[in-house]
Design a protein around this motif. Structure first.
Motif, PDB file in Angstrom:
ATOM      1  N   PRO A 109      49.267  50.404  47.361  1.00  0.00           N
ATOM      2  CA  PRO A 109      48.668  50.584  46.028  1.00  0.00           C
ATOM      3  C   PRO A 109      49.034  49.486  45.032  1.00  0.00           C
ATOM      4  N   HIS A 110      50.086  48.725  45.335  1.00  0.00           N
ATOM      5  CA  HIS A 110      50.524  47.661  44.425  1.00  0.00           C
ATOM      6  C   HIS A 110      49.446  46.593  44.219  1.00  0.00           C
ATOM      7  N   ASN A 111      48.492  46.531  45.139  1.00  0.00           N
ATOM      8  CA  ASN A 111      47.433  45.531  45.035  1.00  0.00           C
ATOM      9  C   ASN A 111      46.459  45.826  43.898  1.00  0.00           C
ATOM     10  N   GLU A 112      46.404  47.090  43.472  1.00  0.00           N
ATOM     11  CA  GLU A 112      45.521  47.493  42.373  1.00  0.00           C
ATOM     12  C   GLU A 112      44.078  47.023  42.599  1.00  0.00           C
ATOM     13  N   TRP A 113      43.587  47.281  43.801  1.00  0.00           N
ATOM     14  CA  TRP A 113      42.249  46.827  44.160  1.00  0.00           C
ATOM     15  C   TRP A 113      41.159  47.334  43.226  1.00  0.00           C
TER      16      TRP A 113
END
Length: 214
Positions: free
Chosen positions: A119-123
């Motif tokens: 989730p850190h990618n904040e796609w």
């Protein structure tokens, strides 16, 4: 600008998916099935990002989530494409499979996909943090380097495939500046065009290989 880029994107998707369908429909062996699957996965995966991108130019609607989700799908399918490129190499050159290389290809691919899914990618914000953009592309770049080395070492063994190493190498050379600096220098995003052309050249090589085998 929007018309030119949209035409380019649509033409690319038609070519990639078309070549994939053509190769799979008329495949006469494992190599041709692998090439067809690679082309189809590449085209269909990129469609998740490019179709919302084109629609965003012409429809007054927020496509932020669709564009971000499309980038996630493309990141995963591009990784699968390189796994298939490895097995295309093995099938084409009929060389002895190295367990160490196979383990590296699968290990790097799984790490890349796992990093993409965090989730850190904040796609969905379509504004992935630069740090995570770099982290998830480190194993991807190493995977690409392995593919380049394999095809380069065997470039004289197949006249059809002799330039694949170059197309892959150039695609990464165009891609890396976009990952690192496109947020700061938006013009770097234009490098995705020659990167895409490199992939088209790879797919046309697949088509050439099939015709040579006919």
């Amino acid at each position: 600008m929007k018309y030119g880029e949209s035409f380019f994107d649509i033409a690319y998707l038609i070519i990639a998916i078309g070549i994939g369908i053509c190769l799979l429909a008329k495949a006469s062996g494992k190599l041709q099935r692998l090439m067809g699957a690679a082309a189809l996965i590449l085209g269909c995966g990129d469609a998740f990002h490019l179709v919302p991108r084109v629609l965003n130019y012409f429809i007054n609607k927020d496509f932020t989530s669709a564009l971000g989700f499309g980038k996630l799908i493309t990141s995963v399918t591009m990784t699968v494409f390189y796994i298939l490129m490895y097995y295309i190499f093995l099938q084409n050159y009929e060389g002895k499979e190295s367990k160490a290389v196979t383990a590296a290809v699968w290990g790097l691919s799984l790490i890349r996909i796992a990093l993409c899914l965090l989730p850190h990618n904040e796609w969905l914000s379509n504004n992935s943090p630069l740090l995570w953009g770099i982290l998830r592309n480190i194993p991807f770049a190493i995977l690409g380097l392995i593919i380049v080395i394999l095809y380069f070492r065997n470039r004289k063994g197949d006249s059809c495939f002799r330039f694949i190493w170059l197309y892959v190498a150039l695609s990464f050379l165009f891609y890396i500046p976009v990952v690192v600096g496109a947020d700061t220098v938006p013009l770097l995003g234009a490098l995705m065009l020659p990167k895409t052309i490199c992939y088209v050249l790879i797919l046309l090589t697949f088509l050439k290989k099939k015709k040579a085998a006919a």
